[in-house]
Design an enzyme around this catalytic site. Structure first.
Site, PDB file in Angstrom:
ATOM      1  N   GLU A 384       0.827  -1.194   0.000  1.00 41.46           N
ATOM      2  CA  GLU A 384       0.000   0.000   0.000  1.00 41.46           C
ATOM      3  C   GLU A 384       0.870   1.256   0.000  1.00 41.46           C
ATOM      4  OE1 GLU A 384      -2.909  -0.281   3.140  1.00 41.46           O
ATOM      5  OE2 GLU A 384      -3.199  -2.420   2.786  1.00 41.46           O
ATOM      6  N   TRP A 590     -12.618  -7.694   5.125  1.00 43.30           N
ATOM      7  CA  TRP A 590     -11.725  -7.262   6.192  1.00 43.30           C
ATOM      8  C   TRP A 590     -12.606  -6.819   7.349  1.00 43.30           C
ATOM      9  CZ3 TRP A 590      -6.451  -7.001   6.999  1.00 43.30           C
ATOM     10  CH2 TRP A 590      -6.062  -6.336   8.166  1.00 43.30           C
TER      11      TRP A 590
END
Length: 610
Positions: A384, A590
């Site tokens: 990320e 998630w």
């Protein structure tokens, strides 16, 4: 806490002018003329994005508008915005909403939709008057090419051959579409059928190919009939039609008191296909253990253990890894991947990109450590973000992810899963534009597209907005920050739809000091969360702040002066139907510890993808 909050999301549009604007006299007044123009904004083979613009070309105000058109059989509207669109058979009608029906002279209004199928609008009318919604006479698009045939199929390649399309101006080239996404553009053969060999396939995998012709004006015609191809060998994907993957966080065993056993008792393990264990660290360009105690040292008591057997002081493996081993023994269908990176630990990927082979070797050595080699079925890279900014900024270049993926695939080989969690920032010039996700996809089994955390209380004063919208909606704070726009952009860049998983957050994001129920309100700061300001588990919010509305395909809730957005079983069902319609590979979430004790969100994913 290493929770991932990421600002993600839009589309680079390919505008294909389609209909000429034609002035229409409305039945009510000959002076109140108007035109309707259709523009094709995206084309991903199995579907397209469309936009209608209504313009008042007269001298008096229009109080409402009503656009009607026909689609050929097999083409339909899947989702829409800024208009109410209905159909009777293949006849479609779009009517203005309460807020956009009045058009002063010279004013315009635009509404849009996502379509399924290869067709174009025809027989357009606006407020009952005639308008030309067809192609310009004398410049028709090409015909459909012949159905491709497949030959020379191997573990990684297949040759496609097809008969020529026809066009009044001549064929310029052909687009080869794999699972609805363009993978190549080839010129027509000088004589006889045209062919193309796709050398970027994975072993033991099903693909679907169609061909679409382009004329010398770059108009595309209808796609050909599809041909199915299955490569030889074993792709190691664990079988099943749709992937249902969930993240299990190593730190959940502490304050959250969420253990591998909970995956079993909640019914989650029986309803998913894969688990991503989060996270391993990336340090000095190599894969390393993230939390040794939680990973393989913590001693489990009998009541916390998957099989009810307590750990002993001298056994060679304890912790989450041993519990995952027990979970796989109880649920043999499960595949488990070791996920590396995440929001906090992505900084090491920059150095890893400088020596992809060394990185891949370190990851293989760790995943295949003899103590837990039987636990993991592959590796997930959660970078990320490559060539962009997350917690830190990376400038490795657009090819870095592709190079890292290729080295990892080469080291792990065809019998391991190699996947990646990627950005959903589809804004123009956003994070999807910063890396070669299409090129890297050849080495990955699939992408976990993080279609959540688009908006949140890091914008402390708002405006309030859902953190995981499926589609854009009027007033959305940022172009490109929605799941549909991100998926469409990845497809348009060449990522196969079956390699895309839609992300679902099992939590909400919220603000306090809010007086407005609908999205777009102002706030004074982040909402109160159990573990972190501005974020709360679904299992808590469903009781403390029940949903009061939906927008963009997800739910929001106003309770007191707090405002939260999160997905519910109902909105997840909607998202799963959309994912199936888009022919995506499946969905992921998630994370598991945000669900209820009976796994109601997981069940919504499971039933929605059946």
């Amino acid at each position: 806490m290493r929770f991932r909050h990421k600002v993600v999301a839009g589309l680079t549009t390919l505008v294909l002018p389609f209909a000429a604007m034609v002035g229409l006299a409305t039945p009510a007044s000959a002076a109140a003329n108007a035109t309707a123009t259709f523009t094709k904004t995206q084309d991903w083979g199995s579907g397209f994005g469309g936009s209608w613009t209504v313009k008042n070309t007269g001298t008096t105000t229009l109080s409402s508008w009503n656009v009607e058109w026909d689609f050929p059989t097999g083409t339909r509207v899947a989702s829409s915005w800024d208009a109410t669109i209905t159909s009777t058979g293949d006849h479609w009608t779009a009517k203005n909403l309460a807020w956009n029906g009045t058009l002063a002279p010279g004013a315009t209004v635009t509404f849009g939709f996502n379509g399924v199928g290869p067709g174009f609008p025809s027989n357009c009318t606006l407020n009952g008057g005639s308008c030309d919604g067809g192609v310009v006479p004398g410049d028709e698009p090409p015909s459909a090419p012949g159905t491709p045939t497949a030959s020379g199929i191997t573990n990684t390649s297949a040759k496609l051959t097809w008969a020529a399309a026809t066009d009044d101006k001549g064929i310029k080239n052909y687009d080869v579409l794999r699972d609805g996404a363009k993978v190549a553009t080839v010129p027509p053969a000088a004589s006889g059928p045209t062919s193309y060999t796709d050398n970027t396939l994975s072993a033991g995998t099903d693909y679907s190919y169609t061909i679409q012709a382009r004329d010398t004006k770059d108009q595309t015609g209808p796609v050909s009939t599809s041909v199915a191809v299955r490569t030889t060998g074993d792709g190691g994907t664990g079988g099943g039609n749709k992937i249902k993957m969930g993240y299990f966080t190593q730190w959940g065993v502490y304050g959250r008191n969420y253990h591998v056993k909970n995956l079993d008792t909640s019914g989650t393990a029986a309803k998913i296909t894969h688990i991503n264990y989060a996270f391993g660290n990336v340090q000095n360009g190599k894969c390393t253990i993230g939390d040794a105690y939680a990973d393989y040292d913590k001693a489990y008591t009998a009541d916390q253990s998957v099989d009810g057997v307590a750990d002993t002081w001298d056994q060679p493996l304890r912790g989450n890894f041993n519990q995952l081993r027990k979970l796989k023994a109880k649920h043999p269908h499960l595949k488990i991947l070791f996920s590396f990176g995440g929001w906090t630990w992505s900084g090491g990927f920059t150095q890893a990109a400088q020596n992809p082979a060394a990185f891949a070797q370190s990851c293989y050595d760790l995943v295949e450590d003899p103590r837990w080699a039987d636990v993991f079925d592959g590796i997930d890279l959660d970078w990320e973000y490559p060539n962009a900014c997350g917690l830190t900024c990376d400038n490795s270049g657009p090819a870095a992810l592709k190079n890292l993926a290729a080295a990892t695939r080469t080291k792990f080989g065809p019998n391991y899963l190699v996947t990646a969690a990627i950005t959903a920032d589809g804004s123009t010039g956003g994070k999807i534009d910063k890396a070669d996700y299409a090129g890297a996809s050849a080495s990955f089994d699939w992408y976990n597209v993080m279609t959540y955390d688009f908006f949140g209380s890091w914008a402390t004063k708002g405006p309030t907005a859902p953190h995981s919208p499926l589609t854009p909606y009027p007033g959305i704070p940022q172009q490109g920050f929605s799941s549909s726009e991100a998926i469409a952009k990845l497809k348009a860049q060449g990522v196969p739809d079956k390699k895309l998983l839609l992300g679902i957050g099992f939590y909400g994001r919220g603000w306090t000091g809010v007086t407005q129920d609908a999205p777009g309100g102002v706030a004074t700061g982040p909402g109160q969360g159990t573990y972190e300001q501005g974020i709360e588990d679904y299992k808590v919010l469903k009781n403390t702040c029940p949903a009061t509305g939906t927008v963009g395909g997800t739910a929001y809730a106003k309770c007191g002066n707090s405002w939260w957005s999160y997905d519910t079983p109902a909105t997840i069902q909607t998202k799963m139907a959309w994912a199936k319609n888009q022919k995506l590979g499946g969905a992921f979430f998630w994370s598991a510890d945000g669900d209820t004790s009976n796994g109601e969100l997981v069940n919504a994913i499971h039933t929605g993808l059946q």
